[in-house]
Structure formats: structure tokens, C-alpha cells
Write an enzyme that holds these catalytic residues in place. Sequence first.
Site, PDB file in Angstrom:
ATOM      1  N   ARG A   1       0.827  -1.216   0.000  1.00  0.00           N
ATOM      2  CA  ARG A   1       0.000   0.000   0.000  1.00  0.00           C
ATOM      3  C   ARG A   1       0.858   1.262   0.000  1.00  0.00           C
ATOM      4  NH1 ARG A   1      -5.043  -1.694   3.908  1.00  0.00           N
ATOM      5  NH2 ARG A   1      -6.274  -2.575   2.229  1.00  0.00           N
TER       6      ARG A   1
ATOM      7  N   LYS B   1     -18.271 -14.953   3.748  1.00  0.00           N
ATOM      8  CA  LYS B   1     -19.708 -14.794   3.953  1.00  0.00           C
ATOM      9  C   LYS B   1     -20.462 -14.290   2.736  1.00  0.00           C
ATOM     10  CE  LYS B   1     -19.215 -13.102   8.659  1.00  0.00           C
ATOM     11  NZ  LYS B   1     -19.394 -11.742   9.166  1.00  0.00           N
TER      12      LYS B   1
ATOM     13  N   GLY C   1      -8.817  -7.759   0.173  1.00  0.00           N
ATOM     14  CA  GLY C   1      -7.591  -7.970   0.932  1.00  0.00           C
ATOM     15  C   GLY C   1      -7.062  -9.394   0.832  1.00  0.00           C
TER      16      GLY C   1
ATOM     17  N   GLY D   1     -13.581  -3.508   0.256  1.00  0.00           N
ATOM     18  CA  GLY D   1     -14.930  -2.966   0.345  1.00  0.00           C
ATOM     19  C   GLY D   1     -15.187  -1.894  -0.704  1.00  0.00           C
TER      20      GLY D   1
HETATM   21  P1  ADP Z   1     -11.509 -10.719   0.651  1.00  0.00           P
HETATM   22  O1  ADP Z   1     -10.658 -10.097   1.727  1.00  0.00           O
HETATM   23  O2  ADP Z   1     -10.714 -11.145  -0.527  1.00  0.00           O
HETATM   24  O3  ADP Z   1     -12.676  -9.849   0.283  1.00  0.00           O
HETATM   25  P2  ADP Z   1     -13.047 -12.228   2.574  1.00  0.00           P
HETATM   26  O4  ADP Z   1     -12.515 -11.368   3.665  1.00  0.00           O
HETATM   27  O5  ADP Z   1     -14.464 -12.123   2.222  1.00  0.00           O
HETATM   28  O6  ADP Z   1     -12.141 -12.060   1.257  1.00  0.00           O
HETATM   29  O7  ADP Z   1     -12.828 -13.754   2.994  1.00  0.00           O
HETATM   30  C1  ADP Z   1     -11.581 -14.301   3.221  1.00  0.00           C
HETATM   31  C2  ADP Z   1     -11.583 -15.281   4.355  1.00  0.00           C
HETATM   32  O8  ADP Z   1     -12.515 -16.329   4.126  1.00  0.00           O
HETATM   33  C3  ADP Z   1     -10.230 -15.914   4.500  1.00  0.00           C
HETATM   34  O9  ADP Z   1      -9.761 -15.688   5.814  1.00  0.00           O
HETATM   35  C4  ADP Z   1     -10.494 -17.391   4.262  1.00  0.00           C
HETATM   36  O10 ADP Z   1      -9.722 -18.248   5.063  1.00  0.00           O
HETATM   37  C5  ADP Z   1     -11.948 -17.520   4.607  1.00  0.00           C
HETATM   38  N1  ADP Z   1     -12.552 -18.707   3.968  1.00  0.00           N
HETATM   39  C6  ADP Z   1     -12.706 -18.926   2.662  1.00  0.00           C
HETATM   40  N2  ADP Z   1     -13.257 -20.128   2.431  1.00  0.00           N
HETATM   41  C7  ADP Z   1     -13.456 -20.701   3.648  1.00  0.00           C
HETATM   42  C8  ADP Z   1     -14.014 -21.941   4.082  1.00  0.00           C
HETATM   43  N3  ADP Z   1     -14.450 -22.851   3.200  1.00  0.00           N
HETATM   44  N4  ADP Z   1     -14.088 -22.164   5.411  1.00  0.00           N
HETATM   45  C9  ADP Z   1     -13.620 -21.254   6.282  1.00  0.00           C
HETATM   46  N5  ADP Z   1     -13.111 -20.059   5.945  1.00  0.00           N
HETATM   47  C10 ADP Z   1     -13.019 -19.790   4.639  1.00  0.00           C
HETATM   48 MG    MG Z   2     -10.941 -10.003   3.893  1.00  0.00          MG
END
Ligand code: ADP
Ligand code: MG
Length: 397
Positions: free
Chosen positions: A37, A199, A351, A374
Site C-alpha cells: 500500500r 460470507k 484484501g 470494500g
Molecule cells: P476478501 O478479503 O478477498 O474480500 P473475505 O474477507 O471475504 O475475502 O474472505 C476471506 C476469508 O474467508 C479468508 O480468511 C479465508 O480463510 C476464509 N474462507 C474462505 N473459504 C473458507 C471456508 N471454506 N471455510 C472457512 N473459511 C473460509
Molecule cells: Mg478479507
Amino acid sequence: MGSLRSIEDLAIEGRRVFVRVDFNVPLDDGRITDDSRIRAALPTLRHALERGAHLVLASHAGRPKGERKPSLSLEPMGARLAELLDAEVLLTDDCVSEAAGKIVGDLRDGQVALLENLRFNVGEEKNDEGFARELAKLADVYVNDAFGAAHRAHASVAALPQLISERGIGLLMKAEVQSLQRLREDAPRPFVAILGGAKVSDKIGVLEALLERVDALLIGGAMANTFLAAKGLSMGKSLLEEDKLALARTLMQRADERGVDLLLPKDLVVADAIDAERGQVVEISQVPGDAMALDIGPATVDAYRDAIMPARALFWNGPMGLFEREPFSRGSIGVAQAGAECPGFTVVGGGDSVAAVNQAQLAARYDHVSTGGGASLEYLEGKELPGLSAVRSAEVG
Ligand code: ADP
Ligand code: MG
């Protein structure tokens, strides 16, 4: 709506240019573990210095909630910036104070002022007008280059630029907006999106918006568990959202009506706990009652690769599994690899998804790696980000 000017169009020569940067980097015991960053802000900062601007930089870090937390000081960020810019970086004791005003007033060529963590002051997250006025005393020109914070209506992002007429966006923000705008407004087809992560509830808005625009939507991560459960499959102890099953069914129906190919995993990597040494590949109908699905399986990676390769536009957010743990990282790495090989216009944001791409050393093979999680989702959803609306200028003839 007003026009959006970039720093290149602003009169910055010899003036105090306040740049809102995003130096909210991951820290481990005071050491920066990933400085991307800070690096991302360098083009704007060099541009400003070359034009003889006096730089005043401000950022938040972590969530100190209005308290002065030494562990969240911007000191390590300042030190790293000094190395990268090869300039003297003067950290102020607070973001607004007499001493800060003096440091900024006395800036000489080759020196840069970095204000201490904005969130040490309660006014920042409250978008407080009075706090913004104090910050405005330090600036002649305002530039927002903190895409990662552009979706937050905080004082340094929203209230402050309203007080400064010479305002615009930095080069990082400009690149972000250009790439994401292309996906939002005229993505070449086929447009394929991959969504994963923890989620469904975090990403409802973007799921709905993308369903109106994409040709295929590939789902992975814990998010996929909710969709699979919504189809009646038993997911054992997997992370999923019971209260989003109906929503998942509605989204699948909407995809069907709109002719969007909504792809779900065919196989999964399961284990009995997240700290398991290894996982086991099973068909989606065979998840044992005491197991949790922690990654997409190899057949799914192949199917997703086949869907990704023909894309002329690709957007990816959210890892395919618990990629932080090696036994469950193959799905995310496989998708990262397919995205890197896809000849279309490829964008990754979020992230954790960006961390997966970096971990696989594939970032350079994407057309755009967004610094905003976000913010990139809200922008794609079609929302006007507070950080962008606040820097627009009234349209002039
Ligand atoms: P990003 O930061 O790319 O937007 P998120 O924050 O929504 O992604 O989600 C990332 C998290 O989701 C990671 O910590 C990952 O370990 C978790 N995750 C992904 N798939 C699973 C799963 N099947 N079970 C538990 N945790 C999961
Ligand atoms: Mg994340």
C-alpha cells in the site's frame, strides 16, 4: 455530478498538498509485513514532489477508536516511506496540533510531512466538521489517493475536501477508477466474475449487481457452502450462513432467469478441523457429518479454469478456501493461476484474494490489482463512493 480532476490537473506547484493516502499496512509486532500500500502511493507522491509541491500526508491505521495507541503509530510507515522515496519524512506528534502546523509550515524541499494516525482523533470516523477544519489549516490543495478508504465517509475523506476548492484524486485512485469503471460500465463479454470468501452477507449487494451484468458467476469459499446447503446438500460442520439460504435460492433463481451461468463446486476438500494437517477430496454429496469443507476440490478448479479462460473481462473477489493454510490453498492458487493466464481484462480486488495472488507471485499478470476490498465492491455495485463524490468539482464551462 461534477467533474473528477486528477492531481495532474491541479495547481500544486509550491503549494501545500494534502494527500490522503492508505498506509494501513499489516503489522507484526511493529514491523511491516507487506508494504504494497505504501508503494502504491509512490507515483502520486513522486509526481507531486517533481512539481515542487510541499507534501502533507495523512492516513489511518487499524482501529484505535479515538485513542492514542503507540502500537498503531505511523512511525514504521514513515520510516519505510523515507526509504522508498529517498526523502526525509517528518512524523508529527498528532494529526492536528500546533507542532504539526509548524512542521508543515517549515517544510523544505526534499522533506515530506506525515501526520500521525488520523484515527487517534475521534473526529475522523465521525466525519466531524471541526476536525476537518483543523486539518484544512494544513492544506492548500487536497488529493485523495486512498482508494481503500474511499467508501468511508470519514473526516479526511468526506468533510475535509469540501473545505478546499482545489481538489482531486491521485494517480492510484485514478487507475482504480478507470479499471473498475470499465468493468462497471462497459465490460467486454464474456464477463466472468468469481466470488468467494467467508460470507454471503458481506457481498449481497455485489452478488445482486453482478448477476445483472455477468455471463458467468463462479462461487467458492465458505460462501459456496451456503449455496450448496441451499440446494439441500448436507455440509457437515462447514462454515455457512443458515439465515442466508433463502437468499441464496433467490440468487440462483435470478441467475437462471437472466441466463447467467452460476457455477458451484462439484467437489470439496474437507477436514475435521481448520488446523488439520491435510484434507480429503470428496464429492459435494459426500461431506461427512463431522467434517468441514475448507477448499474447492481439483475437479472444481478444472471446471472454473474452463470458465475463466474464455473471459474477455474477469473480476475476482474472495478466496476459494481457507488459503492461509497450505492444505486448503490449492483452490485459490488454481483460480489465481487461471486468472493470470486469462488473456482478457483481469481485475482482482479484496484484501485476502489479493494476498492469495501475491502469495502465488501472480500479481504482475493481472491487468489491475485493486488496493480496495470494500471500496472496489461498492464501486462495482454502482454506489457513488463518499471519497469520490467529495472531491468532485462543480462543472465549469
Ligand atoms: P476478501 O478479503 O478477498 O474480500 P473475505 O474477507 O471475504 O475475502 O474472505 C476471506 C476469508 O474467508 C479468508 O480468511 C479465508 O480463510 C476464509 N474462507 C474462505 N473459504 C473458507 C471456508 N471454506 N471455510 C472457512 N473459511 C473460509
Ligand atoms: Mg478479507
